[in-house]
Scaffold this motif. Structure first.
Motif, PDB file in Angstrom:
ATOM      1  N   LEU A  83       0.692  -1.332   0.098  1.00  0.00           N
ATOM      2  CA  LEU A  83      -0.012  -0.129  -0.093  1.00  0.00           C
ATOM      3  C   LEU A  83       0.799   1.194   0.160  1.00  0.00           C
ATOM      4  O   LEU A  83       0.678   2.254  -0.545  1.00  0.00           O
ATOM      5  CB  LEU A  83      -0.835  -0.040   1.177  1.00  0.00           C
ATOM      6  CG  LEU A  83      -2.172  -0.970   1.278  1.00  0.00           C
ATOM      7  CD1 LEU A  83      -2.660  -1.103   2.437  1.00  0.00           C
ATOM      8  CD2 LEU A  83      -3.037  -0.693   0.306  1.00  0.00           C
ATOM      9  N   LYS A  85       3.921   1.541  -0.719  1.00  0.00           N
ATOM     10  CA  LYS A  85       4.627   1.529  -2.209  1.00  0.00           C
ATOM     11  C   LYS A  85       3.774   2.243  -3.316  1.00  0.00           C
ATOM     12  O   LYS A  85       4.028   2.733  -4.437  1.00  0.00           O
ATOM     13  CB  LYS A  85       5.197   0.245  -2.664  1.00  0.00           C
ATOM     14  CG  LYS A  85       5.968   0.368  -3.907  1.00  0.00           C
ATOM     15  CD  LYS A  85       6.387  -1.083  -4.326  1.00  0.00           C
ATOM     16  CE  LYS A  85       7.335  -1.224  -5.371  1.00  0.00           C
ATOM     17  NZ  LYS A  85       7.826  -2.567  -5.748  1.00  0.00           N
ATOM     18  N   ALA A  86       2.385   1.691  -3.140  1.00  0.00           N
ATOM     19  CA  ALA A  86       1.392   2.349  -4.266  1.00  0.00           C
ATOM     20  C   ALA A  86       1.162   3.922  -4.125  1.00  0.00           C
ATOM     21  O   ALA A  86       0.325   4.214  -4.987  1.00  0.00           O
ATOM     22  CB  ALA A  86       0.153   1.517  -4.416  1.00  0.00           C
ATOM     23  N   ILE A  88      -0.289   5.154  -1.010  1.00  0.00           N
ATOM     24  CA  ILE A  88      -1.239   5.573   0.004  1.00  0.00           C
ATOM     25  C   ILE A  88      -0.434   6.003   1.404  1.00  0.00           C
ATOM     26  O   ILE A  88       0.348   5.205   1.698  1.00  0.00           O
ATOM     27  CB  ILE A  88      -1.975   4.118   0.248  1.00  0.00           C
ATOM     28  CG1 ILE A  88      -2.534   3.692  -0.838  1.00  0.00           C
ATOM     29  CG2 ILE A  88      -3.070   4.294   1.159  1.00  0.00           C
ATOM     30  CD1 ILE A  88      -3.536   4.430  -1.635  1.00  0.00           C
ATOM     31  N   VAL A 130      -8.657   5.490  -0.864  1.00  0.00           N
ATOM     32  CA  VAL A 130      -7.819   5.704  -2.094  1.00  0.00           C
ATOM     33  C   VAL A 130      -8.223   7.090  -2.746  1.00  0.00           C
ATOM     34  O   VAL A 130      -9.653   7.290  -2.859  1.00  0.00           O
ATOM     35  CB  VAL A 130      -8.318   4.606  -3.000  1.00  0.00           C
ATOM     36  CG1 VAL A 130      -7.627   4.851  -4.497  1.00  0.00           C
ATOM     37  CG2 VAL A 130      -7.965   3.058  -2.258  1.00  0.00           C
ATOM     38  N   LYS A 132      -6.658   8.606  -5.332  1.00  0.00           N
ATOM     39  CA  LYS A 132      -6.294   8.680  -6.814  1.00  0.00           C
ATOM     40  C   LYS A 132      -7.198   7.335  -7.549  1.00  0.00           C
ATOM     41  O   LYS A 132      -6.750   6.294  -7.427  1.00  0.00           O
ATOM     42  CB  LYS A 132      -5.099   8.598  -7.145  1.00  0.00           C
ATOM     43  CG  LYS A 132      -4.153   9.631  -6.529  1.00  0.00           C
ATOM     44  CD  LYS A 132      -2.717   9.333  -6.789  1.00  0.00           C
ATOM     45  CE  LYS A 132      -1.894  10.695  -6.382  1.00  0.00           C
ATOM     46  NZ  LYS A 132      -0.348  10.620  -6.478  1.00  0.00           N
ATOM     47  N   SER A 135      -5.917   5.006 -10.355  1.00  0.00           N
ATOM     48  CA  SER A 135      -5.101   4.041  -9.922  1.00  0.00           C
ATOM     49  C   SER A 135      -5.540   2.915  -9.084  1.00  0.00           C
ATOM     50  O   SER A 135      -4.964   1.879  -8.488  1.00  0.00           O
ATOM     51  CB  SER A 135      -3.781   4.489  -9.018  1.00  0.00           C
ATOM     52  OG  SER A 135      -4.100   5.062  -8.127  1.00  0.00           O
ATOM     53  N   ALA A 136      -6.897   2.836  -8.722  1.00  0.00           N
ATOM     54  CA  ALA A 136      -7.670   2.116  -7.664  1.00  0.00           C
ATOM     55  C   ALA A 136      -7.375   0.583  -8.212  1.00  0.00           C
ATOM     56  O   ALA A 136      -7.456  -0.502  -7.480  1.00  0.00           O
ATOM     57  CB  ALA A 136      -9.150   2.418  -7.845  1.00  0.00           C
ATOM     58  N   ASP A 138      -5.228  -1.001 -10.410  1.00  0.00           N
ATOM     59  CA  ASP A 138      -3.968  -1.365 -10.012  1.00  0.00           C
ATOM     60  C   ASP A 138      -3.722  -1.467  -8.554  1.00  0.00           C
ATOM     61  O   ASP A 138      -2.855  -2.414  -8.234  1.00  0.00           O
ATOM     62  CB  ASP A 138      -2.875  -0.178 -10.601  1.00  0.00           C
ATOM     63  CG  ASP A 138      -2.965  -0.186 -12.103  1.00  0.00           C
ATOM     64  OD1 ASP A 138      -3.418  -1.101 -12.733  1.00  0.00           O
ATOM     65  OD2 ASP A 138      -2.546   0.802 -12.544  1.00  0.00           O
ATOM     66  N   LEU A 139      -4.140  -0.704  -7.660  1.00  0.00           N
ATOM     67  CA  LEU A 139      -3.985  -0.859  -6.289  1.00  0.00           C
ATOM     68  C   LEU A 139      -4.621  -2.291  -5.929  1.00  0.00           C
ATOM     69  O   LEU A 139      -3.695  -3.130  -5.078  1.00  0.00           O
ATOM     70  CB  LEU A 139      -4.411   0.255  -5.491  1.00  0.00           C
ATOM     71  CG  LEU A 139      -4.585  -0.160  -4.019  1.00  0.00           C
ATOM     72  CD1 LEU A 139      -3.060   0.145  -3.607  1.00  0.00           C
ATOM     73  CD2 LEU A 139      -5.063   1.263  -3.389  1.00  0.00           C
ATOM     74  N   SER A 142      -2.196  -5.076  -6.868  1.00  0.00           N
ATOM     75  CA  SER A 142      -0.911  -5.235  -6.160  1.00  0.00           C
ATOM     76  C   SER A 142      -1.550  -5.823  -4.730  1.00  0.00           C
ATOM     77  O   SER A 142      -0.333  -6.310  -4.193  1.00  0.00           O
ATOM     78  CB  SER A 142      -0.436  -3.794  -5.935  1.00  0.00           C
ATOM     79  OG  SER A 142      -1.216  -3.014  -5.131  1.00  0.00           O
ATOM     80  N   LEU A 143      -2.383  -5.506  -4.320  1.00  0.00           N
ATOM     81  CA  LEU A 143      -2.914  -6.061  -3.069  1.00  0.00           C
ATOM     82  C   LEU A 143      -2.876  -7.445  -2.982  1.00  0.00           C
ATOM     83  O   LEU A 143      -2.435  -8.516  -2.293  1.00  0.00           O
ATOM     84  CB  LEU A 143      -4.265  -5.681  -2.246  1.00  0.00           C
ATOM     85  CG  LEU A 143      -4.088  -3.964  -1.893  1.00  0.00           C
ATOM     86  CD1 LEU A 143      -5.738  -3.586  -1.615  1.00  0.00           C
ATOM     87  CD2 LEU A 143      -3.391  -3.795  -0.679  1.00  0.00           C
TER      88      LEU A 143
END
Length: 244
Positions: A83, A85-86, A88, A130, A132, A135-136, A138-139, A142-143
Motif C-alpha cells: 500500500l 509503495k503504491a 497510499i 484511495v 487517486k 489507480s484504484a 492497479d492498487l 497489487s494487494l
C-alpha cells in the motif's frame, strides 16, 4: 401640625419602590393565523466521486494460536508495504479488525463423535482510503499480489462534500416552499410562512460491490474500476403556517 410634612414624605418614600419596579409587560403572543403544515423533503446532487474506500486483509491458519498470529503479522507487513509503495499515505491506512478463533470440523458426527479441532484462524483487516481513483484497479491487483486474501469494495465518496451539501440544501428549501404554497392554495390560504426547520441526511453512496478474488497464477486483465456518479443528499423537516 408640624408633623404632617414628615408623614407625607414617609408615605411618598414607601410608594416609590412600587412605582420604580413597575416594568412594561411584553405583548401577548399572537394566536396562530392558520393551520400548521409539516413536510419532509429530500433532495440530492449527483457528482463524480473523488475518493474510494477499500477493505482488505489477510487470513492465516495454524495449529497454534501463536503461529497463526505470527504468520498473519508477516503477511500483513507485506500488505502494508504494498500500500505504501503504491502511494497510499499512512493516515489513509487503518486497522478495522483483528480476530483469532479456533476452528473445528463438524463433518463427522457419527457414533456420537464431537467436532474435531483443526487449528486457529487469525485475520487482520484494513480500511484503505484511495484518493487517486485512476489507480484504484492497479492498487487492488497489487494487494492480491502482496498476499491479500479478501477485498471488499470500493465504496465511493466525496472528500469535501460541503459545497454539494449546500446545493442540496438550496434545492430542498425550494422544493419545500413550492410544496407548501401548493397546499396553501389548494386549501384556500394565500401564503405559507416558514416557522421551523431541522436537517437530516448527508452523503448517500451507492451499495458497495464485492470484489471477488482470482487466481494470481492465471493470466488475467487488470482490474477495472468505474466510479460513475454518486448522490450527495439532504433531508429537511420543515413546518409552515398557512396564512390567509
Amino acid at each position: 401640625m408640624r408633623r404632617l410634612p414628615i408623614l407625607l414624605a414617609a408615605t411618598a418614600a414607601l410608594m416609590m419602590p412600587a412605582i420604580v419596579s413597575a416594568q412594561p409587560q411584553p405583548p401577548a403572543p399572537q394566536a396562530a393565523k392558520g393551520p400548521l403544515l409539516s413536510l419532509s423533503v429530500s433532495e440530492s446532487v449527483n457528482s463524480a466521486p473523488d475518493m474510494a474506500t477499500i477493505n482488505t486483509g489477510v487470513q492465516t491458519r495454524a495449529m497454534s494460536a501463536k503461529d497463526a498470529m505470527a504468520q498473519n503479522a508477516t503477511q500483513m507487513d507485506r500488505l502494508i508495504a504494498a500500500l505504501v509503495k503504491a502511494g497510499i499515505a499512512r493516515k489513509d491506512i487503518q486497522t478495522s479488525g483483528i480476530n483469532l478463533n479456533p476452528q473445528y470440523d463438524y463433518s463427522d458426527r457419527t457414533d456420537g463423535k464431537g467436532p474435531r479441532f483443526i487449528g486457529y484462524e487469525a485475520s487482520n483487516q484494513l480500511t484503505v482510503a484511495v484518493r487517486k481513483l485512476d489507480s484504484a484497479g492497479d492498487l487492488i491487483d497489487s494487494l492480491v499480489a502482496a498476499g491479500a486474501t479478501n477485498i471488499n469494495g470500493p465504496s465511493f465518496g466525496i472528500a469535501e462534500p460541503d459545497k454539494l451539501l449546500d446545493q442540496a440544501r438550496t434545492k430542498a428549501l425550494k422544493t419545500a416552499q413550492a410544496r407548501a404554497n401548493l397546499y396553501a392554495q389548494a386549501t384556500g390560504f394565500r401564503t405559507a410562512r416558514l416557522v421551523s426547520i431541522s436537517e437530516g441526511g448527508g452523503f448517500a453512496p451507492p451499495p458497495m460491490p464485492m470484489m471477488a478474488m482470482r487466481d494470481s497464477a492465471a493470466a488475467a486483465p487488470q482490474t477495472k474500476i468505474e466510479p460513475g456518479e454518486i448522490a450527495t443528499s439532504i433531508s429537511l423537516n420543515v413546518q409552515y403556517m398557512l396564512e390567509p
